[in-house]
Design a protein around this motif. Sequence first.
Motif, PDB file in Angstrom:
ATOM      1  N   LYS A 141      -8.094   2.253   5.284  1.00  0.00           N
ATOM      2  CA  LYS A 141      -8.777   0.968   5.467  1.00  0.00           C
ATOM      3  C   LYS A 141      -7.757  -0.182   5.487  1.00  0.00           C
ATOM      4  CE  LYS A 141     -12.200  -2.008   5.533  1.00  0.00           C
ATOM      5  NZ  LYS A 141     -12.855  -2.286   6.815  1.00  0.00           N
ATOM      6  N   ASN A 142      -6.741  -0.082   4.612  1.00  0.00           N
ATOM      7  CA  ASN A 142      -5.756  -1.161   4.506  1.00  0.00           C
ATOM      8  C   ASN A 142      -4.676  -1.131   5.573  1.00  0.00           C
ATOM      9  OD1 ASN A 142      -6.278  -2.875   1.978  1.00  0.00           O
ATOM     10  ND2 ASN A 142      -6.681  -0.788   1.319  1.00  0.00           N
ATOM     11  N   THR A 143      -4.472   0.018   6.193  1.00  0.00           N
ATOM     12  CA  THR A 143      -3.398   0.086   7.201  1.00  0.00           C
ATOM     13  C   THR A 143      -3.933   0.288   8.624  1.00  0.00           C
ATOM     14  OG1 THR A 143      -3.161   2.430   6.643  1.00  0.00           O
ATOM     15  CG2 THR A 143      -1.585   0.913   5.655  1.00  0.00           C
TER      16      THR A 143
ATOM     17  N   SER B  86       0.827  -1.220   0.000  1.00  0.00           N
ATOM     18  CA  SER B  86       0.000   0.000   0.000  1.00  0.00           C
ATOM     19  C   SER B  86       0.854   1.260   0.000  1.00  0.00           C
ATOM     20  CB  SER B  86      -0.955  -0.001   1.195  1.00  0.00           C
ATOM     21  OG  SER B  86      -0.278   0.377   2.373  1.00  0.00           O
TER      22      SER B  86
ATOM     23  N   TRP C  21      -6.413   3.898   1.697  1.00  0.00           N
ATOM     24  CA  TRP C  21      -5.143   3.608   2.381  1.00  0.00           C
ATOM     25  C   TRP C  21      -5.380   3.352   3.871  1.00  0.00           C
ATOM     26  CZ3 TRP C  21      -0.216   7.132   1.582  1.00  0.00           C
ATOM     27  CH2 TRP C  21       0.925   6.345   1.754  1.00  0.00           C
TER      28      TRP C  21
END
Lengths: 55, 218
Positions: free
Chosen positions: B96-98, B33, B94
Amino acid sequence: MKHILVNQIVQHSNQMPDAAGTEKFYVVVTVIAILFVGMVAYLISLDKKIKNLEK
Amino acid sequence: MKWWKILGIVLLFYALVAGLLLPVPKLPILEQSIRNLYYHVPMWFGMLALLIASAIYAGQTLNKKGSKYDMLSSSYAQVAMLYGILGLLTGMVWAKNTWGAYWTNDPKLNSAAIGMLMYAAYFVLRSSIEDDEKKARISAVYNLFCLPVFIVLIFVLPRLTDSLHPGNGGNPGFNSYDLDSRLRLVFYPAVIGWILIGFWIADLQIRVKKLADKKYNN
């Protein structure tokens, strides 16, 4: 303790699949590139149309 | 076509393709990401550049009392808002993914939302005034007020409190620990590319507005 945690995180990140390098990934890059070229072509055609109208 | 438009296209194309294909440092949690750095951050840089241009023309509107400058100012602000929305969306993906959620109660995120709403109010203000000269003057004053407040909201306040966002609340920015030479190879061209494309879109909008004005006056 902190050292063990850091090692686990590094191990985990090494196990994660690397998106770049798979065949599907190249398809995604190609689609994005085509979309970008399309958008640029639209901007260029708009620019030319406006230029003609200005003349 | 002007050279800077071609440069914008080339740099952005390079940033899109190289940003996805070139190797990136393996960072815990961020993983792949980190590539979003090439899209999310340059959009905010582009937004800021456009907002500064908008404020400069707002100043010109008040100095020279010309509706021409008001049109330039509002056009730059409109494209800046487009970039802001894109910046928020890429930031949410970003996050949401981290961080595990699209939106967290983070001072940086909330400040960005407040800043965007301030500029949304700028457009509401403009649409609420019918007299062109009055609209130009009042919105120019509001625009000049907005920019410093926006900068304080985005760059100063989040640094004073705890924040998840890199570069804020005691967190190191990307520059200090992971913006290595591999990332810089794509990041800087991406910043310049997004800025140039933003100015190109604004230029198109300005020219269309000028043509519409010309037609209306004839």
